[in-house]
Design an enzyme around this catalytic site. Structure first.
Site, PDB file in Angstrom:
ATOM      1  N   GLU A   1       0.705  13.322   5.479  1.00 52.83           N
ATOM      2  CA  GLU A   1       1.498  12.183   5.962  1.00 52.83           C
ATOM      3  C   GLU A   1       2.752  11.972   5.095  1.00 52.83           C
ATOM      4  OE1 GLU A   1      -2.018   9.378   6.015  1.00 52.83           O
ATOM      5  OE2 GLU A   1      -1.297   8.992   8.034  1.00 52.83           O
TER       6      GLU A   1
ATOM      7  N   LYS B   1       0.846  -1.212   0.000  1.00 46.91           N
ATOM      8  CA  LYS B   1       0.000   0.000   0.000  1.00 46.91           C
ATOM      9  C   LYS B   1       0.877   1.257   0.000  1.00 46.91           C
ATOM     10  CE  LYS B   1      -4.341   1.694   1.735  1.00 46.91           C
ATOM     11  NZ  LYS B   1      -5.163   1.955   2.900  1.00 46.91           N
TER      12      LYS B   1
ATOM     13  N   ASN C   1       0.685   4.355  -2.548  1.00 44.06           N
ATOM     14  CA  ASN C   1       0.464   5.706  -2.002  1.00 44.06           C
ATOM     15  C   ASN C   1       1.580   6.659  -2.419  1.00 44.06           C
ATOM     16  OD1 ASN C   1      -1.988   5.426  -0.665  1.00 44.06           O
ATOM     17  ND2 ASN C   1      -1.050   4.627   1.183  1.00 44.06           N
TER      18      ASN C   1
HETATM   19  P1  NAD Z   1      -8.479  12.064  10.180  1.00 48.00           P
HETATM   20  O1  NAD Z   1      -7.608  13.269  10.109  1.00 48.00           O
HETATM   21  O2  NAD Z   1      -9.872  12.157   9.622  1.00 48.00           O
HETATM   22  O3  NAD Z   1      -8.616  11.598  11.709  1.00 48.00           O
HETATM   23  C1  NAD Z   1      -7.555  11.642  12.621  1.00 48.00           C
HETATM   24  C2  NAD Z   1      -8.139  12.067  13.962  1.00 48.00           C
HETATM   25  O4  NAD Z   1      -7.104  11.952  14.953  1.00 48.00           O
HETATM   26  C3  NAD Z   1      -8.619  13.523  14.003  1.00 48.00           C
HETATM   27  O5  NAD Z   1      -9.995  13.571  14.356  1.00 48.00           O
HETATM   28  C4  NAD Z   1      -7.733  14.173  15.063  1.00 48.00           C
HETATM   29  O6  NAD Z   1      -8.402  15.164  15.838  1.00 48.00           O
HETATM   30  C5  NAD Z   1      -7.349  12.970  15.899  1.00 48.00           C
HETATM   31  N1  NAD Z   1      -6.165  13.176  16.733  1.00 48.00           N
HETATM   32  C6  NAD Z   1      -4.999  13.800  16.419  1.00 48.00           C
HETATM   33  N2  NAD Z   1      -4.161  13.800  17.479  1.00 48.00           N
HETATM   34  C7  NAD Z   1      -4.815  13.170  18.488  1.00 48.00           C
HETATM   35  C8  NAD Z   1      -4.488  12.873  19.846  1.00 48.00           C
HETATM   36  N3  NAD Z   1      -3.323  13.251  20.388  1.00 48.00           N
HETATM   37  N4  NAD Z   1      -5.393  12.221  20.603  1.00 48.00           N
HETATM   38  C9  NAD Z   1      -6.599  11.867  20.075  1.00 48.00           C
HETATM   39  N5  NAD Z   1      -6.970  12.133  18.800  1.00 48.00           N
HETATM   40  C10 NAD Z   1      -6.093  12.784  18.022  1.00 48.00           C
HETATM   41  O7  NAD Z   1      -7.667  10.879   9.504  1.00 48.00           O
HETATM   42  P2  NAD Z   1      -8.240   9.579   8.750  1.00 48.00           P
HETATM   43  O8  NAD Z   1      -8.574   9.943   7.345  1.00 48.00           O
HETATM   44  O9  NAD Z   1      -9.270   8.922   9.595  1.00 48.00           O
HETATM   45  O10 NAD Z   1      -6.921   8.685   8.676  1.00 48.00           O
HETATM   46  C11 NAD Z   1      -6.395   7.970   9.789  1.00 48.00           C
HETATM   47  C12 NAD Z   1      -5.353   7.008   9.264  1.00 48.00           C
HETATM   48  O11 NAD Z   1      -5.988   6.045   8.419  1.00 48.00           O
HETATM   49  C13 NAD Z   1      -4.263   7.662   8.395  1.00 48.00           C
HETATM   50  O12 NAD Z   1      -3.040   6.991   8.555  1.00 48.00           O
HETATM   51  C14 NAD Z   1      -4.786   7.458   6.979  1.00 48.00           C
HETATM   52  O13 NAD Z   1      -3.767   7.487   6.000  1.00 48.00           O
HETATM   53  C15 NAD Z   1      -5.390   6.072   7.122  1.00 48.00           C
HETATM   54  N6  NAD Z   1      -6.432   5.761   6.132  1.00 48.00           N
HETATM   55  C16 NAD Z   1      -7.372   6.697   5.800  1.00 48.00           C
HETATM   56  C17 NAD Z   1      -8.349   6.362   4.873  1.00 48.00           C
HETATM   57  C18 NAD Z   1      -9.450   7.333   4.514  1.00 48.00           C
HETATM   58  O14 NAD Z   1     -10.208   7.054   3.580  1.00 48.00           O
HETATM   59  N7  NAD Z   1      -9.646   8.422   5.245  1.00 48.00           N
HETATM   60  C19 NAD Z   1      -8.347   5.084   4.276  1.00 48.00           C
HETATM   61  C20 NAD Z   1      -7.377   4.151   4.660  1.00 48.00           C
HETATM   62  C21 NAD Z   1      -6.412   4.501   5.600  1.00 48.00           C
END
Ligand code: NAD
Length: 305
Positions: free
Chosen positions: A268, A185, A189
């Site tokens: 990221e 992945k 990416n």
């Molecule tokens: P996002 O930014 O929507 O969510 C991350 C959350 O973490 C935010 O709400 C933020 O407030 C919170 N956060 C930050 N610091 C924190 C802390 N100290 N304590 C508690 N909460 C905290 O991100 P996402 O899109 O959900 O992605 C999360 C991971 O999953 C990433 O690595 C991303 O690459 C991966 N991912 C995302 C998707 C997608 O479609 N969004 C798909 C597959 C994988």
């Protein structure tokens, strides 16, 4: 199962929407407005135009979610270490920790806080986005693949069974295969994410002349670094794989790094192309194209107001 989800953003809420059907789920996040909205009105989840409301617990205080059976880390990969440091209380001696995050190095960050035998890594093609406080879109997806960081498969088997009970199709593999899937992945990416963000284009446009040459240059560097790290990958296989992926996407698809840049959030990049550069240096593999996109994305981040 008592499940705490660290990071209640797009993916954390998507997972909660499924897991709350059978488990005691608590979302932990620092975004107070979002947590307050979930506690007041429930978590609204949109899927294919239909909306449902579910009721996981939600908190900004990790003490309300401590000693879980399972912690799912769903902060951005650049936030993993800091979030775990600030939320150490979530982890008891037997707590399993699962990461389905993107990027390189989440396992090493988690290992600073939990024993290797408690850590489960994985990948998913599921996707989601935040539409507003307490409101997410589940964009769908088919699979979750997980596997232990160590040798013992029992924790991963338990988590997969708990996920399947809630309609999340989850398969288990050993640590060697899970490492390959995370790299797999990562390579894709690194080929697409930054280019789409830099050029402000829909992802399938990467198939066009010049752009396909560009993604192939990034992909080639990533595969060479992966091979130097001992992974049995072939560049031509990944070129074909990425072309097939780009052809399968909807015309309007954009990468997550484009979404981050569009919302003026830190990306990221350091855990994607930046990790390729760092590992390339360690292994003596030149990665000039990756290094260029890392600089360009950071330059964009530095211009956020
Ligand atoms: P996002 O930014 O929507 O969510 C991350 C959350 O973490 C935010 O709400 C933020 O407030 C919170 N956060 C930050 N610091 C924190 C802390 N100290 N304590 C508690 N909460 C905290 O991100 P996402 O899109 O959900 O992605 C999360 C991971 O999953 C990433 O690595 C991303 O690459 C991966 N991912 C995302 C998707 C997608 O479609 N969004 C798909 C597959 C994988």
């Amino acid at each position: 199962m008592k499940i705490s989800i660290l990071g209640a953003g797009a993916m954390g809420c998507m997972a909660a929407g499924f897991l709350v059907k059978r488990h005691d789920v608590t979302l932990v996040d620092i975004w107070k407005e979002h947590i307050d909205a979930i506690n007041k009105n429930g978590l609204r989840v949109r899927f294919q135009g239909e909306e449902t409301t579910v009721h996981p617990k939600a908190t900004t205080d990790p003490n309300e979610a401590k000693d879980a059976d399972l912690v799912i880390v769903f902060v951005k990969s650049t936030q993993t270490a800091e979030a775990l440091e600030k939320n150490r209380v979530l982890l008891g001696p037997h707590t399993l920790v699962l990461s389905l995050q993107n990027g390189y190095g989440n396992d090493q960050d988690i290992m600073k806080f939990a024993p290797k035998d408690n850590i489960i890594m994985g990948t998913t093609d599921r996707a989601a986005s935040v539409l507003g406080p307490g409101f997410v879109n589940n964009s769908g997806g088919r699979y979750i693949h997980i596997g232990p960081l160590g040798e013992d498969m029992s924790g991963a088997e338990k988590v997969a069974a708990a996920f399947r009970e809630c309609g999340l199709d989850t398969s288990v593999c050993d640590n060697k295969h899970v490492t390959e899937m995370i790299w797999d992945k990562l390579i894709i990416n690194c080929a697409n994410n930054a280019l789409v963000a830099l050029l402000d284009i829909n992802t399938p446009l990467l198939l066009e002349e010049h752009l396909s040459d560009s993604f192939k240059m990034l992909l080639g560097e990533s595969v060479k670094v992966a091979r130097a790290c001992g992974l049995p990958f072939e560049e031509s296989v990944y070129v074909d794989k990425n072309i097939a992926l780009l052809k399968s996407l909807s015309k309007e698809a954009r990468t997550s790094m484009w979404q981050d840049v569009n919302k003026k959030r830190r990306t990221e990049i350091d855990r994607m192309n930046g990790a390729i550069v760092k590992l390339g240096r360690e292994k003596g593999v030149p990665t000039p194209c990756s290094e260029l996109v890392v600089h360009l994305i950071h330059a964009i981040e530095n211009k956020y107001v």
